[in-house]
Design an enzyme around this catalytic site. Structure first.
Site, short mmCIF file in Angstrom:
data_model
loop_
_atom_site.label_atom_id
_atom_site.label_comp_id
_atom_site.label_asym_id
_atom_site.label_seq_id
_atom_site.Cartn_x
_atom_site.Cartn_y
_atom_site.Cartn_z
N THR A 36 44.90 16.43 -16.36
CA THR A 36 46.09 15.64 -16.64
C THR A 36 46.14 15.25 -18.11
O THR A 36 45.12 15.12 -18.78
CB THR A 36 46.12 14.34 -15.80
OG1 THR A 36 45.28 13.34 -16.41
CG2 THR A 36 45.67 14.59 -14.36
N ASP A 60 50.30 9.66 -16.86
CA ASP A 60 49.97 8.56 -17.77
C ASP A 60 49.31 7.47 -16.93
O ASP A 60 49.96 6.87 -16.06
CB ASP A 60 51.24 8.04 -18.43
CG ASP A 60 51.00 6.89 -19.40
OD1 ASP A 60 49.86 6.35 -19.43
OD2 ASP A 60 51.94 6.51 -20.12
N ASN A 87 38.57 9.84 -17.02
CA ASN A 87 38.14 10.05 -18.40
C ASN A 87 39.15 9.52 -19.42
O ASN A 87 38.76 9.14 -20.52
CB ASN A 87 37.91 11.55 -18.63
CG ASN A 87 37.78 11.90 -20.08
OD1 ASN A 87 36.79 11.63 -20.72
ND2 ASN A 87 38.84 12.53 -20.62
N SER A 140 32.71 5.56 -19.12
CA SER A 140 32.62 4.26 -19.78
C SER A 140 32.03 4.46 -21.17
O SER A 140 32.29 5.46 -21.83
CB SER A 140 31.80 3.30 -18.92
OG SER A 140 31.77 2.01 -19.48
N TYR A 156 38.05 -2.58 -26.85
CA TYR A 156 37.36 -1.43 -26.26
C TYR A 156 36.12 -1.91 -25.49
O TYR A 156 35.89 -1.50 -24.35
CB TYR A 156 36.97 -0.44 -27.35
CG TYR A 156 36.44 0.88 -26.83
CD1 TYR A 156 37.31 1.85 -26.31
CD2 TYR A 156 35.08 1.17 -26.85
CE1 TYR A 156 36.83 3.06 -25.82
CE2 TYR A 156 34.59 2.37 -26.37
CZ TYR A 156 35.47 3.31 -25.86
OH TYR A 156 34.99 4.50 -25.38
N LYS A 160 35.64 -1.57 -21.35
CA LYS A 160 34.56 -0.79 -20.74
C LYS A 160 33.61 -1.69 -19.95
O LYS A 160 33.05 -1.27 -18.92
CB LYS A 160 33.81 0.01 -21.80
CG LYS A 160 34.66 1.08 -22.49
CD LYS A 160 35.24 2.10 -21.51
CE LYS A 160 35.91 3.26 -22.23
NZ LYS A 160 36.45 4.27 -21.29
N THR A 191 34.67 13.79 -31.10
CA THR A 191 36.01 13.98 -30.55
C THR A 191 36.99 13.28 -31.47
O THR A 191 36.59 12.67 -32.47
CB THR A 191 36.11 13.36 -29.14
OG1 THR A 191 35.88 11.94 -29.25
CG2 THR A 191 35.10 13.96 -28.17
#
Length: 233
Positions: A36, A60, A87, A140, A156, A160, A191
């Site tokens: 997705t 979304d 993810n 996480s 963030y 998490k 990434t």
């Protein structure tokens, strides 16, 4: 006994980074992979690169209408879901700390990183319940461990931390249904989110998620893992 060729996994945010690496790894294990992305174009482009049994879906995780539409679309294509990997996530903490961050930024991050994963489990539960060996993996971060909290990464970290808490609660709620769920810290991965200075390749970050989705003992449940080892919340 069911073969892995019959198994299906859904990876949110599977069009790039760790999600893409997870999808690649599971394809090599003969899983059919649903990836997705918020953009159908991006999901379709990723599906072409992956070259396997891949279903691209627009989804979304911050939008319930989008989640519900994805469920409706997939009900026409699949009869069950064996693995859900939450993810998709955002990292929006730039030039803020716990003393300066505004409510809007906190809301945005929590909505994507925590509430999105909870809603995905809720929405896909009927399909997961049809699998004889259903598993859920929440991606996480070490920033979500109590010992890893940083005042300079406020939304963030909190998102998490809350995701890890949700993993514990979901494990309790899903136990009677025979569905196991864990969260992972992939480490610092190269990434778009992790940046070019990160110490790990996406494949290294994906390894524990792939293991939990496939071969990990089902006795590991409601835990937080890094490098296939249970670590402290």
């Amino acid at each position: 006994m069911e073969s892995t060729q019959d198994k299906r996994v859904l990876v949110t945010g599977g069009n790039r980074g760790i999600g893409f690496a997870i999808a690649q790894g599971l394809l090599t294990k003969d899983y059919e992979v649903i990836i997705t992305s918020r953009s159908l174009d991006n999901a379709e482009q990723a599906a072409e690169k992956l070259q396997g049994k891949v279903i691209p879906i627009e989804l979304d995780v911050t939008d319930d209408c989008s989640i519900n539409q994805a469920v409706k679309t997939l009900h026409q294509k699949i009869d069950r879901l064996d693995v859900l990997i939450n993810n998709a996530g955002v990292y929006l903490d730039k030039d803020v700390n716990i003393l300066t961050i505004d409510r809007e930024l906190l809301d945005s991050t929590m909505n994507a990183n925590t509430f999105g994963a909870i809603r995905m489990v809720q929405a896909f539960l009927p399909l997961l319940e049809k699998s004889p060996n259903a598993r859920v993996v929440n991606v996480s971060s070490g920033y979500g461990a109590l010992s890893g909290l940083s005042a300079d990464v406020p939304s963030y970290c909190l998102s998490k931390l809350a995701l890890n808490g949700a993993t514990i609660m979901l494990a309790q709620a899903l136990h009677s249904k025979g569905i196991i769920i864990n969260s992972i810290c992939p480490g610092w991965v190269r990434t778009d989110m992790g940046g070019s200075s990160a110490t790990r390749e996406p494949e290294q970050g994906a390894d524990t998620a792939i293991w939990l989705a496939t071969d990990a003992p089902r006795s590991i449940n409601g835990k937080f893992l890094r490098d296939r080892q249970v670590i402290s919340f």
